[in-house]
Design a protein around this motif. Structure first.
Motif: not given
Length: 321
Positions: A239-245, A250-256, A260-268
């Motif tokens: 968890l402590m190594g996860l990132g956001l992009d 501005g329409r999508e938030l990615s959890v990495l 740098g691999h995508l884990l989830a995508i959030v509709d902003a």
């Protein structure tokens, strides 16, 4: 260089150092020598110890030219908003900078921060609040400063989000909550932070204090927020190594993940979470610019130049806090 050293001695400026810790109630999180950069990427702001005071500098990113300086009485630091050392404190329009008094322990009885005109590098206000707060975000125009208020004297994972109005000089009475879940208790450590391109949204990934991780989506313009549960990430060891992009529109938030691999995508817009498809990768761009090591190597030069500026421009000094 001899002139510079003599001015350093007179002015009492310290040698290069490790930056003072921010107001987060954990470890030694700090913005490091890199400070915080303007959204346009053309100016960087530093807060460096000068004896028992603080030397704030604005520096042109290209070429390292010193633009302005300010001596603040007392110690202040560039705010850090997550355990990964993400720096913040500068409004999206580039007009307001917030520096916070580093904490000596947890809890603290009073919190102090400085609101600064970033363009002229002049102090607008020294704010002192009863209670233990850390900096969280700032509205795009600098009118609102969002703070994390710690609600337990023993548990730093329990908190609420509050807003300070810089125009009326008052702490607004009501916490900032998700209107869909107004009674939900906030708890967790901030892991990392990403912001929308216009600075309106601040997205913070929290570990959930042993439960499922979540993203706190703060609308810094509208005094509201949303809590986005990431149930699928519960139990991860990294968890402590996860990132956001945040996408460029501005329409999508990615959890990495840490690679740098995508884990989830959030509709902003809707805050709907969808799982990433296999093989998708994302960006973990740290914003470019010089590395912290290079900035640290240049701090000695900056201190010398800053000392000369302070010696010749005493009108920059503010009243003691």
């Amino acid at each position: 260089m001899g002139v510079c050293l003599s001015v350093l001695t007179i002015a009492g400026i310290c040698a290069p150092h490790t930056a003072a810790a921010d107001g987060l109630p954990v470890g030694n999180a700090s913005a490091g020598p890199g400070g915080v950069e303007s959204r346009a990427g053309d100016v960087r702001y530093l807060a460096l110890p000068a004896a028992q005071n603080t030397l704030a500098l604005s520096i042109r990113r290209n070429g390292g030219e010193l633009r302005r300086s300010l001596l603040l009485h007392g110690r202040y630091a560039v705010p850090v908003v997550a355990l990964d050392g993400t720096a913040d404190g500068l409004s999206a329009d580039g007009g307001t900078l917030v520096l916070i008094r580093p904490r000596a322990g947890f809890p603290r009885a009073r919190t102090t921060f400085a609101v600064i005109d970033a363009r002229r590098l002049r102090t607008r206000a020294i704010v002192r609040l009863r209670g233990d707060f850390s900096y969280d975000a700032i509205s795009p125009d600098g009118g609102l400063v969002y703070l994390i208020k710690y609600t337990s004297r023993r548990d730093p994972t329990r908190y609420e989000v509050r807003a300070y109005d810089t125009r009326t000089a008052r702490l607004l009475p009501d916490p900032i909550v998700d209107p869909r879940e107004p009674g939900e208790q906030m708890r967790g450590y901030p892991i990392t932070r990403a912001a929308s391109p216009d600075g309106q949204w601040a997205y913070t990934l929290y570990d959930g204090a042993g439960k499922h991780p979540f993203v706190h989506a703060l609308n810094a313009r509208a005094l509201t927020a949303a809590c986005i549960d990431l149930d699928a990430l519960a139990g991860r060891k990294d968890l402590m190594g996860l990132g956001l992009d945040v996408s460029s529109d501005g329409r999508e938030l990615s959890v990495l993940d840490p690679r740098g691999h995508l884990l989830a995508i959030v509709d902003a817009k809707t805050f709907r979470v969808s799982a990433a498809t296999s093989g998708q990768t994302g960006s973990r761009d740290g914003g470019g610019g010089l590395s912290p090591g290079i900035w640290l190597a240049g701090v000695a030069v900056l201190l010398c130049v800053g000392a000369i500026v302070l010696f010749m421009r005493r009108r920059d000094v503010v009243a003691p806090t």
